[in-house]
Design a protein around this motif. Structure first.
Motif, PDB file in Angstrom:
ATOM      1  N   GLU A  11       0.961  -1.030  -0.516  1.00 18.24           N
ATOM      2  CA  GLU A  11       0.108  -0.311   0.086  1.00 18.24           C
ATOM      3  C   GLU A  11       0.683   1.514  -0.049  1.00 18.24           C
ATOM      4  OE1 GLU A  11      -3.953   2.437  -0.057  1.00 18.24           O
ATOM      5  OE2 GLU A  11      -3.235   0.448  -0.067  1.00 18.24           O
ATOM      6  N   ARG A  14       2.209   2.000  -3.436  1.00 16.35           N
ATOM      7  CA  ARG A  14       1.258   2.280  -4.810  1.00 16.35           C
ATOM      8  C   ARG A  14       0.793   3.128  -4.013  1.00 16.35           C
ATOM      9  NH1 ARG A  14      -4.234   3.799  -4.045  1.00 16.35           N
ATOM     10  NH2 ARG A  14      -3.859   3.397  -2.216  1.00 16.35           N
ATOM     11  N   ILE A  15       1.281   4.162  -3.192  1.00 14.13           N
ATOM     12  CA  ILE A  15       0.505   5.861  -2.967  1.00 14.13           C
ATOM     13  C   ILE A  15       1.963   6.356  -3.157  1.00 14.13           C
ATOM     14  CG2 ILE A  15       0.798   7.255  -0.689  1.00 14.13           C
ATOM     15  CD1 ILE A  15      -1.111   5.305   1.039  1.00 14.13           C
ATOM     16  N   ARG A  16       3.209   6.060  -3.325  1.00 19.18           N
ATOM     17  CA  ARG A  16       4.607   6.313  -3.823  1.00 19.18           C
ATOM     18  C   ARG A  16       4.216   6.404  -4.773  1.00 19.18           C
ATOM     19  NH1 ARG A  16       7.376   3.533  -0.294  1.00 19.18           N
ATOM     20  NH2 ARG A  16       7.914   2.000  -1.136  1.00 19.18           N
ATOM     21  N   PHE A  17       3.840   5.806  -6.067  1.00 15.68           N
ATOM     22  CA  PHE A  17       3.426   5.530  -7.191  1.00 15.68           C
ATOM     23  C   PHE A  17       2.484   6.552  -7.514  1.00 15.68           C
ATOM     24  CE2 PHE A  17       1.134   4.264 -10.959  1.00 15.68           C
ATOM     25  CZ  PHE A  17       2.451   4.253 -12.279  1.00 15.68           C
ATOM     26  N   GLU A  18       1.327   6.777  -7.463  1.00 24.29           N
ATOM     27  CA  GLU A  18       0.353   7.202  -7.409  1.00 24.29           C
ATOM     28  C   GLU A  18       0.726   8.909  -7.011  1.00 24.29           C
ATOM     29  OE1 GLU A  18      -3.447   6.605  -5.319  1.00 24.29           O
ATOM     30  OE2 GLU A  18      -3.375   4.462  -6.807  1.00 24.29           O
ATOM     31  N   LEU A  19       1.885   8.928  -5.905  1.00 22.44           N
ATOM     32  CA  LEU A  19       2.314  10.489  -5.601  1.00 22.44           C
ATOM     33  C   LEU A  19       3.077  10.536  -7.024  1.00 22.44           C
ATOM     34  CD1 LEU A  19       2.730  10.526  -1.952  1.00 22.44           C
ATOM     35  CD2 LEU A  19       0.530  11.746  -3.253  1.00 22.44           C
ATOM     36  N   GLU A  21       3.143   9.918  -9.888  1.00 24.09           N
ATOM     37  CA  GLU A  21       2.351  10.275 -10.616  1.00 24.09           C
ATOM     38  C   GLU A  21       1.805  11.263 -11.290  1.00 24.09           C
ATOM     39  OE1 GLU A  21      -0.088   7.256 -14.134  1.00 24.09           O
ATOM     40  OE2 GLU A  21      -0.608   7.430 -12.044  1.00 24.09           O
ATOM     41  N   ALA A  22       0.751  11.732 -10.203  1.00 27.46           N
ATOM     42  CA  ALA A  22       0.026  13.627  -9.760  1.00 27.46           C
ATOM     43  C   ALA A  22       1.235  13.864  -9.972  1.00 27.46           C
ATOM     44  CB  ALA A  22      -0.124  13.706  -8.580  1.00 27.46           C
ATOM     45  N   PRO A  56       5.236   0.808  -8.136  1.00 27.22           N
ATOM     46  CA  PRO A  56       4.554   0.053  -7.641  1.00 27.22           C
ATOM     47  C   PRO A  56       5.366  -1.109  -6.697  1.00 27.22           C
ATOM     48  CG  PRO A  56       4.000  -0.208  -9.658  1.00 27.22           C
ATOM     49  CD  PRO A  56       4.936   0.893  -9.896  1.00 27.22           C
TER      50      PRO A  56
END
Length: 56
Positions: A11, A14-19, A21-22, A56
């Motif tokens: 998790e 996943r959060i690091r990846f999404e941040l 990417e954003a 991720p």
């Protein structure tokens, strides 16, 4: 993911990846280079590159 803490580690990744990417997408929308974003954020360019490269 049967090891203790594996779910939490996944998790967090996943959060690091999404941040990352954003940040990468928004930086592109603003037309900023990594160097320009780094200067505005008060960090070195490799820090921005590393943040954006999280997987991720």
């Amino acid at each position: 993911m049967s090891r203790p803490g594996a779910g939490a580690a996944y998790e967090a990744a996943r959060i690091r990846f999404e941040l990352g990417e954003a940040v990468r997408l928004r930086r592109g929308q603003l037309g900023l280079s990594q160097a320009e974003l780094a200067e505005r954020a008060g960090v070195e360019r490799p820090a921005v590159a590393g943040f954006e490269a999280e997987e991720p």
